[in-house]
Design a protein around this motif. Sequence first.
Motif, PDB file in Angstrom:
ATOM      1  N   THR A   1      34.924  41.835   1.130  1.00  0.00           N
ATOM      2  CA  THR A   1      35.543  41.230   2.319  1.00  0.00           C
ATOM      3  C   THR A   1      35.713  42.266   3.418  1.00  0.00           C
ATOM      4  OG1 THR A   1      36.709  39.545   1.039  1.00  0.00           O
ATOM      5  CG2 THR A   1      37.632  40.100   3.183  1.00  0.00           C
ATOM      6  N   THR A   2      36.211  43.441   3.047  1.00  0.00           N
ATOM      7  CA  THR A   2      36.422  44.501   4.028  1.00  0.00           C
ATOM      8  C   THR A   2      35.113  44.961   4.642  1.00  0.00           C
ATOM      9  OG1 THR A   2      38.434  45.227   2.887  1.00  0.00           O
ATOM     10  CG2 THR A   2      37.373  46.812   4.357  1.00  0.00           C
ATOM     11  N   GLU A   3      34.076  45.046   3.833  1.00  0.00           N
ATOM     12  CA  GLU A   3      32.779  45.479   4.364  1.00  0.00           C
ATOM     13  C   GLU A   3      32.252  44.491   5.404  1.00  0.00           C
ATOM     14  OE1 GLU A   3      31.043  48.339   4.049  1.00  0.00           O
ATOM     15  OE2 GLU A   3      32.953  48.937   3.171  1.00  0.00           O
ATOM     16  N   ARG A   4      32.418  43.206   5.165  1.00  0.00           N
ATOM     17  CA  ARG A   4      31.975  42.209   6.140  1.00  0.00           C
ATOM     18  C   ARG A   4      32.782  42.314   7.431  1.00  0.00           C
ATOM     19  NH1 ARG A   4      28.768  40.103   9.441  1.00  0.00           N
ATOM     20  NH2 ARG A   4      29.210  37.931  10.059  1.00  0.00           N
ATOM     21  N   ILE A   5      34.089  42.519   7.307  1.00  0.00           N
ATOM     22  CA  ILE A   5      34.927  42.664   8.500  1.00  0.00           C
ATOM     23  C   ILE A   5      34.544  43.917   9.276  1.00  0.00           C
ATOM     24  CG2 ILE A   5      37.310  43.047   9.278  1.00  0.00           C
ATOM     25  CD1 ILE A   5      38.157  41.279   6.868  1.00  0.00           C
ATOM     26  N   ARG A   6      34.172  44.943   8.563  1.00  0.00           N
ATOM     27  CA  ARG A   6      33.741  46.166   9.239  1.00  0.00           C
ATOM     28  C   ARG A   6      32.457  45.935  10.042  1.00  0.00           C
ATOM     29  NH1 ARG A   6      33.806  52.107   6.452  1.00  0.00           N
ATOM     30  NH2 ARG A   6      33.429  53.290   8.350  1.00  0.00           N
ATOM     31  N   GLN A   7      31.555  45.136   9.516  1.00  0.00           N
ATOM     32  CA  GLN A   7      30.341  44.792  10.267  1.00  0.00           C
ATOM     33  C   GLN A   7      30.696  44.063  11.554  1.00  0.00           C
ATOM     34  OE1 GLN A   7      28.027  42.497   7.488  1.00  0.00           O
ATOM     35  NE2 GLN A   7      27.637  44.228   6.133  1.00  0.00           N
ATOM     36  N   LEU A   8      31.635  43.142  11.464  1.00  0.00           N
ATOM     37  CA  LEU A   8      32.060  42.398  12.654  1.00  0.00           C
ATOM     38  C   LEU A   8      32.676  43.331  13.695  1.00  0.00           C
ATOM     39  CD1 LEU A   8      33.759  39.338  10.892  1.00  0.00           C
ATOM     40  CD2 LEU A   8      31.586  39.315  12.127  1.00  0.00           C
ATOM     41  N   ALA A   9      33.357  44.370  13.224  1.00  0.00           N
ATOM     42  CA  ALA A   9      34.063  45.274  14.133  1.00  0.00           C
ATOM     43  C   ALA A   9      33.122  46.088  15.020  1.00  0.00           C
ATOM     44  CB  ALA A   9      34.951  46.226  13.334  1.00  0.00           C
ATOM     45  N   ALA A  10      31.850  46.145  14.645  1.00  0.00           N
ATOM     46  CA  ALA A  10      30.896  46.948  15.419  1.00  0.00           C
ATOM     47  C   ALA A  10      30.819  46.511  16.880  1.00  0.00           C
ATOM     48  CB  ALA A  10      29.516  46.886  14.773  1.00  0.00           C
ATOM     49  N   ASP A  11      31.034  45.212  17.151  1.00  0.00           N
ATOM     50  CA  ASP A  11      30.988  44.749  18.535  1.00  0.00           C
ATOM     51  C   ASP A  11      32.155  43.796  18.846  1.00  0.00           C
ATOM     52  OD1 ASP A  11      30.194  42.581  17.064  1.00  0.00           O
ATOM     53  OD2 ASP A  11      28.398  42.148  18.256  1.00  0.00           O
ATOM     54  N   SER A  12      33.292  44.030  18.210  1.00  0.00           N
ATOM     55  CA  SER A  12      34.439  43.139  18.404  1.00  0.00           C
ATOM     56  C   SER A  12      35.185  43.470  19.688  1.00  0.00           C
ATOM     57  CB  SER A  12      35.405  43.241  17.218  1.00  0.00           C
ATOM     58  OG  SER A  12      35.905  44.558  17.093  1.00  0.00           O
ATOM     59  N   ALA A  13      35.680  42.427  20.351  1.00  0.00           N
ATOM     60  CA  ALA A  13      36.492  42.635  21.549  1.00  0.00           C
ATOM     61  C   ALA A  13      37.897  43.078  21.188  1.00  0.00           C
ATOM     62  CB  ALA A  13      36.555  41.338  22.362  1.00  0.00           C
ATOM     63  N   GLY A  14      38.381  42.653  20.031  1.00  0.00           N
ATOM     64  CA  GLY A  14      39.701  43.040  19.562  1.00  0.00           C
ATOM     65  C   GLY A  14      39.601  43.979  18.386  1.00  0.00           C
ATOM     66  N   VAL A  15      40.754  44.457  17.905  1.00  0.00           N
ATOM     67  CA  VAL A  15      40.765  45.325  16.733  1.00  0.00           C
ATOM     68  C   VAL A  15      40.572  44.468  15.480  1.00  0.00           C
ATOM     69  CG1 VAL A  15      43.276  45.236  16.352  1.00  0.00           C
ATOM     70  CG2 VAL A  15      41.982  47.228  15.613  1.00  0.00           C
ATOM     71  N   MET A  16      39.818  44.988  14.532  1.00  0.00           N
ATOM     72  CA  MET A  16      39.612  44.336  13.241  1.00  0.00           C
ATOM     73  C   MET A  16      40.295  45.228  12.205  1.00  0.00           C
ATOM     74  SD  MET A  16      37.847  41.711  14.252  1.00  0.00           S
ATOM     75  CE  MET A  16      37.122  40.925  12.819  1.00  0.00           C
ATOM     76  N   ALA A  17      41.403  44.734  11.637  1.00  0.00           N
ATOM     77  CA  ALA A  17      42.249  45.575  10.794  1.00  0.00           C
ATOM     78  C   ALA A  17      42.578  44.892   9.474  1.00  0.00           C
ATOM     79  CB  ALA A  17      43.538  45.922  11.544  1.00  0.00           C
ATOM     80  N   PRO A  18      41.663  44.966   8.506  1.00  0.00           N
ATOM     81  CA  PRO A  18      41.980  44.474   7.171  1.00  0.00           C
ATOM     82  C   PRO A  18      42.820  45.511   6.421  1.00  0.00           C
ATOM     83  CG  PRO A  18      39.794  45.398   7.173  1.00  0.00           C
ATOM     84  CD  PRO A  18      40.297  45.518   8.593  1.00  0.00           C
ATOM     85  N   GLN A  19      43.251  45.166   5.228  1.00  0.00           N
ATOM     86  CA  GLN A  19      43.890  46.130   4.318  1.00  0.00           C
ATOM     87  C   GLN A  19      45.196  46.703   4.868  1.00  0.00           C
ATOM     88  OE1 GLN A  19      40.565  48.922   3.821  1.00  0.00           O
ATOM     89  NE2 GLN A  19      39.901  47.751   2.037  1.00  0.00           N
TER      90      GLN A  19
ATOM     91  N   SER B   1      40.505  47.828  19.852  1.00  0.00           N
ATOM     92  CA  SER B   1      39.211  47.236  19.515  1.00  0.00           C
ATOM     93  C   SER B   1      38.574  48.062  18.410  1.00  0.00           C
ATOM     94  CB  SER B   1      38.283  47.183  20.743  1.00  0.00           C
ATOM     95  OG  SER B   1      37.981  48.490  21.191  1.00  0.00           O
ATOM     96  N   GLY B   2      37.562  47.489  17.767  1.00  0.00           N
ATOM     97  CA  GLY B   2      36.861  48.188  16.699  1.00  0.00           C
ATOM     98  C   GLY B   2      37.578  48.102  15.365  1.00  0.00           C
ATOM     99  N   PHE B   3      37.090  48.871  14.392  1.00  0.00           N
ATOM    100  CA  PHE B   3      37.613  48.837  13.022  1.00  0.00           C
ATOM    101  C   PHE B   3      38.741  49.840  12.865  1.00  0.00           C
ATOM    102  CE2 PHE B   3      37.497  50.008   8.484  1.00  0.00           C
ATOM    103  CZ  PHE B   3      37.590  48.752   7.919  1.00  0.00           C
ATOM    104  N   LEU B   4      39.855  49.394  12.291  1.00  0.00           N
ATOM    105  CA  LEU B   4      41.015  50.264  12.091  1.00  0.00           C
ATOM    106  C   LEU B   4      41.124  50.654  10.629  1.00  0.00           C
ATOM    107  CD1 LEU B   4      43.623  51.580  13.205  1.00  0.00           C
ATOM    108  CD2 LEU B   4      44.813  49.442  12.601  1.00  0.00           C
ATOM    109  N   LYS B   5      41.093  51.950  10.368  1.00  0.00           N
ATOM    110  CA  LYS B   5      41.335  52.472   9.027  1.00  0.00           C
ATOM    111  C   LYS B   5      42.815  52.806   8.883  1.00  0.00           C
ATOM    112  CE  LYS B   5      36.842  54.788   8.384  1.00  0.00           C
ATOM    113  NZ  LYS B   5      36.224  56.106   8.069  1.00  0.00           N
ATOM    114  N   GLN B   6      43.380  52.519   7.725  1.00  0.00           N
ATOM    115  CA  GLN B   6      44.798  52.803   7.508  1.00  0.00           C
ATOM    116  C   GLN B   6      45.087  54.298   7.586  1.00  0.00           C
ATOM    117  OE1 GLN B   6      47.173  50.247   7.206  1.00  0.00           O
ATOM    118  NE2 GLN B   6      45.321  49.252   7.950  1.00  0.00           N
TER     119      GLN B   6
END
Length: 355
Positions: free
Chosen positions: A99-117, A331-336
């Motif tokens: 699930t996290t890997e798919r969300i990370r792919q989406l974050a490559a061009d996301s307008a907002g932040v993508m922050a799973p986990q 925006s983009g992928f947020l790592k904890q």
Amino acid sequence: MTFSSVAVLGLGKVGHLAATLLSSSGFDVVGIDQRPLDSATSPFRTVGSVDVASSALEAELTDVDAVLSCLPYHLNVGVAETAHRLGIHYFDLTEDVPTTERIRQLAADSAGVMAPQCGLAPGFVGIVAASQIATFDRCRSVRMRVGALPQHPTGLLAYAFNWSPEGVVNEYLNDCEVIEGGERKWVSPMEWHEIVHVAGTRLEAFTTSGGLGTMCETYHGVVENLDYKTMRYPGHMELMNFFFHELLMREHREDAGRILTHAKPPVDDDVVYVHVAAEGEREGRLGRAEFVRNYLPKVVGGVRSTAIAWTTASSVVAVIEMVRDGGLPDSGFLKQEDIDLDAFLTTRTGAHFLD
């Protein structure tokens, strides 16, 4: 981007508390659930009878700035894809690696932040571990241990399903990523058994999936040994290995979750044990950093909450506050592990971990 409104999906104990905390922190909150709801009993607006796996969800999210998913992990990808299409922020509590890997792919061009986990583990314990690693010139090991348990256990399993049974079964059966001797590798769950003591309580710890989030990638080549284990009362691991492997319940995950929850239902008097320790060198001298706590139920947001509910809800709400207030990227992928612990603990909600 402007950030003032949040939709919370899934109003179980954690979701309802997270929505309450967000409302207390000044967000305009709407809580959404598949069950019929009575808005008169909530401190925030609610919408019930919504099928979050259908196109109806997009209509509900059109007018909000962010969505927090407190749903079972297998529903999160669909929610994240909807958030991505709408250009809004996305947060969740998942420990599921695909699930996290798919969300990370989406974050490559996301307008907002993508922050799973953004829960407790992965989530808060990763923030703690990163703060410890930063204090060393060379870090040789990081050991992260978390256990959500009944205060007064009964029976041989000595457990209660205060967390999602789907999530527990998932982490007991999926392989676990670690760094061992400088090498990233995958190991089997419910192995690497050890004994840990927290606040005078003897616990066992063993490998489970997902608790490290993205830390193995981040710290490969930096930390020599890095792993995450779940803590339980002694004897639990052996019985769960028997249940899943000798009785072949690993082939029937949904049934396994139902059987275990029926046998060991949730309790109100729980405890969350946290043990995070790092070792390394500072100016040529070996040292050790420890963060060891036992969190109990308490009144949060005006409601008495279980330990697992308030630690999980507080973790994600503190991160959402930091994004709103400009303390984290929008925006983009947020790592904890990119979240500063001191800044986290000074948020309105993150301060609950200091009480």
